[in-house]
Design a protein around this motif. Structure first.
Motif, PDB file in Angstrom:
ATOM      1  N   THR A 116       0.781  -0.845  -0.165  1.00  0.00           N
ATOM      2  CA  THR A 116       0.376   0.095  -0.286  1.00  0.00           C
ATOM      3  C   THR A 116       0.897   1.194  -0.328  1.00  0.00           C
ATOM      4  OG1 THR A 116      -1.323  -0.875   1.227  1.00  0.00           O
ATOM      5  CG2 THR A 116      -1.500   1.135   0.631  1.00  0.00           C
ATOM      6  N   ASP A 123      -1.691   4.796  -3.332  1.00  0.00           N
ATOM      7  CA  ASP A 123      -3.349   3.914  -2.421  1.00  0.00           C
ATOM      8  C   ASP A 123      -4.208   4.774  -1.801  1.00  0.00           C
ATOM      9  OD1 ASP A 123      -2.934   1.952  -4.654  1.00  0.00           O
ATOM     10  OD2 ASP A 123      -1.204   1.200  -2.620  1.00  0.00           O
ATOM     11  N   GLN A 165     -15.957  -1.018 -11.286  1.00  0.00           N
ATOM     12  CA  GLN A 165     -16.029  -1.259 -10.395  1.00  0.00           C
ATOM     13  C   GLN A 165     -14.848  -1.723  -9.727  1.00  0.00           C
ATOM     14  OE1 GLN A 165     -19.835  -3.405 -10.264  1.00  0.00           O
ATOM     15  NE2 GLN A 165     -21.178  -1.908  -9.928  1.00  0.00           N
ATOM     16  N   SER A 166     -14.173  -2.513 -10.185  1.00  0.00           N
ATOM     17  CA  SER A 166     -12.785  -3.581  -9.354  1.00  0.00           C
ATOM     18  C   SER A 166     -11.943  -1.833  -9.403  1.00  0.00           C
ATOM     19  CB  SER A 166     -12.767  -4.503 -10.237  1.00  0.00           C
ATOM     20  OG  SER A 166     -12.236  -3.773 -11.709  1.00  0.00           O
ATOM     21  N   THR A 167     -12.474  -0.850  -9.399  1.00  0.00           N
ATOM     22  CA  THR A 167     -11.007  -0.221  -9.291  1.00  0.00           C
ATOM     23  C   THR A 167     -10.468   0.039  -7.412  1.00  0.00           C
ATOM     24  OG1 THR A 167     -11.039   0.611 -11.606  1.00  0.00           O
ATOM     25  CG2 THR A 167      -9.790   1.741 -10.322  1.00  0.00           C
ATOM     26  N   PHE A 168      -9.767   0.331  -7.136  1.00  0.00           N
ATOM     27  CA  PHE A 168      -9.555   0.739  -5.986  1.00  0.00           C
ATOM     28  C   PHE A 168      -9.699   2.748  -5.521  1.00  0.00           C
ATOM     29  CE2 PHE A 168      -7.709   2.347  -2.133  1.00  0.00           C
ATOM     30  CZ  PHE A 168      -8.892   1.774  -0.816  1.00  0.00           C
ATOM     31  N   LYS A 210      -7.980  -0.856   5.171  1.00  0.00           N
ATOM     32  CA  LYS A 210      -9.037  -1.449   3.646  1.00  0.00           C
ATOM     33  C   LYS A 210      -8.365  -1.497   2.141  1.00  0.00           C
ATOM     34  CE  LYS A 210     -13.157   1.093   5.655  1.00  0.00           C
ATOM     35  NZ  LYS A 210     -12.644   2.443   6.272  1.00  0.00           N
ATOM     36  N   HIS A 211      -7.196  -0.936   2.026  1.00  0.00           N
ATOM     37  CA  HIS A 211      -7.294  -1.167   0.715  1.00  0.00           C
ATOM     38  C   HIS A 211      -6.294  -1.842   1.147  1.00  0.00           C
ATOM     39  CE1 HIS A 211      -3.236  -1.423  -1.467  1.00  0.00           C
ATOM     40  NE2 HIS A 211      -4.104  -1.180  -3.035  1.00  0.00           N
ATOM     41  N   GLU A 220      -7.150  -5.341   2.367  1.00  0.00           N
ATOM     42  CA  GLU A 220      -8.612  -6.780   2.741  1.00  0.00           C
ATOM     43  C   GLU A 220      -9.036  -6.349   0.683  1.00  0.00           C
ATOM     44  OE1 GLU A 220     -12.612  -4.963   4.507  1.00  0.00           O
ATOM     45  OE2 GLU A 220     -10.546  -4.915   6.668  1.00  0.00           O
ATOM     46  N   TYR A 221      -9.092  -5.064   0.314  1.00  0.00           N
ATOM     47  CA  TYR A 221      -9.314  -4.855  -1.386  1.00  0.00           C
ATOM     48  C   TYR A 221      -8.361  -5.474  -2.358  1.00  0.00           C
ATOM     49  CZ  TYR A 221      -8.620  -2.817  -5.947  1.00  0.00           C
ATOM     50  OH  TYR A 221      -8.412  -2.956  -7.558  1.00  0.00           O
ATOM     51  N   ALA A 250      -8.765  -9.533  -1.650  1.00  0.00           N
ATOM     52  CA  ALA A 250      -9.903 -10.183  -2.528  1.00  0.00           C
ATOM     53  C   ALA A 250      -9.829 -10.139  -3.645  1.00  0.00           C
ATOM     54  CB  ALA A 250     -11.538  -8.780  -2.310  1.00  0.00           C
ATOM     55  N   ARG A 305      -5.768 -10.171  -5.786  1.00  0.00           N
ATOM     56  CA  ARG A 305      -5.339  -9.103  -5.904  1.00  0.00           C
ATOM     57  C   ARG A 305      -3.705  -8.408  -5.253  1.00  0.00           C
ATOM     58  NH1 ARG A 305     -10.326  -6.113  -5.309  1.00  0.00           N
ATOM     59  NH2 ARG A 305     -11.507  -6.229  -7.044  1.00  0.00           N
TER      60      ARG A 305
END
Lengths: 314, 128
Positions: free
Chosen positions: A160, A185, A215-218, A242-243, A245-246, A249, A252
């Motif tokens: 991150t 990020d 929709q998949s972009t952070f 949160k990043h 967690e992203y 998923a 990534r």
């Protein structure tokens, strides 16, 4: 296993410090040490803190250490400052803001000179992180040198990336420019008690609003902080969470780390070739013949280079 | 690459005068050393711990409060306790000549008093 590697894995502070010196100086045994430690790495989460000089990076790192220690996590910090292009010396001053953690056994802080490497880090910062990772540090923070517009290396080295900026650095076109503004990020607008913070936040928001995304972009959050007063630091840590967690998923994080490994192999090849080329050139050019031939136009730089490259049989 | 000499410059104790420490830090930088600067009002414990983590060859202590006789030897002692007796310590500041033998006996390698030039410090480090 070699003794130093064993002691590093057991968490011995002196050995960790020695190990970093070995790889930083590229001493004999550096590659062997990293080979032995490699399979013990991969547990740590890597966070990059970057931004302009005096923006508050070290102060923020100090507060993040405190927060993560409150969560019982072991924290490693690699803080890079520039080396002098003239003397090769450096003043490594990031510790000044972090010294309250010096005697905390769960915190390891190491200052590194950039030693001529451009890009915001030292050549060996990633390998130093491997040592801390193998030694059991849960969070490893890379603090870059104070950066300008183009030092984006850290983004390829950590999980991150947090860009610390401050109000008043320029207009909305500065924000739109390529380079460091693209790697965040998370945007941390520090010194948010200063004039111009609203405009800074709005301009960053506009930058993100014209970014192409699905929709998949952070979507990088834009946070306001006064790091010295510990304001906004908890929110920042939660944004890092949160990043993370992203990234966890859809694999990534795996993909990101695989890309990083590929670039590490690339860098090892490049660095060894670079070393070889320097030594080879010094030997050849000191004899003078090639250099004089080049200067007198009897040959040209490409022909000379190609003759050297043939020796490598690649 | 020849191994870089790394030096930690620290100010133990309570006085707030860091001009001398910064002056020496800059001279050491210009001599090609990596100087880890830790700032004001450091405890001997924090200085010794930082020296070990930074893997320095030298610790330079600056003290103008008069507490050098207790603070300097304490840093040497802590380094020993932390399995780092090879990290060498030198000191500087307003230190009476009478105190210097005692400090040296306690393991401080050299003491630089007002009037010493930064070049003397650089030369000393290069020689030792």
């Amino acid at each position: 296993m070699n003794e130093l590697a064993g002691k590093i894995i057991s968490g011995d502070i002196r050995s960790i410090a020695r190990g970093i010196t070995v790889i930083e100086n590229d001493d004999a045994g550096s590659a062997l040490l990293l080979k032995e430690l490699y399979r013990h790495t991969g547990q740590a989460y890597l966070i990059g803190i970057t931004g302009p000089p005096g923006g508050g990076k070290s102060t923020l790192v100090d507060k993040l250490i405190k927060l993560y220690r409150g969560q019982k996590k072991k924290v490693g910090v690699l803080a890079v400052d520039p080396s002098s292009p003239f003397s090769g010396g450096a003043i490594l001053g990031d510790r000044v803001r972090m010294q309250q953690h010096a005697t905390d056994g769960g915190v390891f802080i190491r200052s590194m000179g950039s030693r001529g490497h451009l890009g915001g880090l030292a050549l060996s910062t990633s390998d130093a992180a491997k040592i801390l990772d193998a030694a059991g540090y849960d969070i490893i923070i890379f603090e870059t040198v104070g950066i300008g517009q183009s030092e984006v290396e850290v983004a390829g080295r950590v999980d991150t990336t947090v860009l610390v900026t401050v109000p008043g650095l320029g207009d909305d076109v500065q924000v739109l420019k390529a380079g460091t503004m693209e790697i965040a990020d998370i945007f941390a607008v520090n010194k948010a008690d200063r004039e111009g913070v609203e405009r800074c936040v709005i301009e960053l928001g506009q930058l993100l609003s014209i970014k192409e995304m699905d929709q998949s972009t952070f979507l990088p959050p834009i946070l306001q902080l006064v790091a010295k007063d510990n304001i906004g630091v908890a929110e920042l840590a939660s944004a890092v969470g949160k990043h993370r967690e992203y990234l966890m998923a859809d694999n990534r994080l795996d993909q990101k780390r695989k890309a990083r490994l590929k670039s590490e192999v690339h860098n090892i090849i490049i660095n060894r070739l670079d070393k070889w080329a320097r030594a080879r050139l010094t030997r050849e050019m000191e004899a003078g013949e090639d250099l004089e031939g080049l200067y007198q136009k009897r040959t040209d730089p490409y022909t000379v280079a190609e003759r050297f490259i043939k020796e490598l049989q690649i | 690459m020849p191994n870089k000499i790394r030096i930690l410059i620290a100010k133990p104790g309570l006085d707030g005068h860091d001009r001398g420490a910064k002056y020496i830090a800059r001279a050491l930088r210009d001599a090609g050393f990596e100087v880890i600067y830790t700032g004001l009002r450091q405890t001997p414990e924090a200085i010794a711990a930082a020296a070990v983590q930074e893997d320095v060859q030298w610790v330079g202590l600056s003290c103008l409060s008069g507490a050098h006789n207790s603070l300097f030897p304490r840093v040497v002692q802590l380094l020993k306790e932390m399995n780092a007796p090879d990290i060498k310590v030198f000191g500087g500041g307003v230190i009476p000549a009478d105190d210097i033998p005692g400090l040296k006996a306690a393991g401080i390698r050299e003491i630089f008093t007002p009037g010493a030039s930064s070049q003397q410090v650089v030369d000393y480090i290069n020689k030792n």
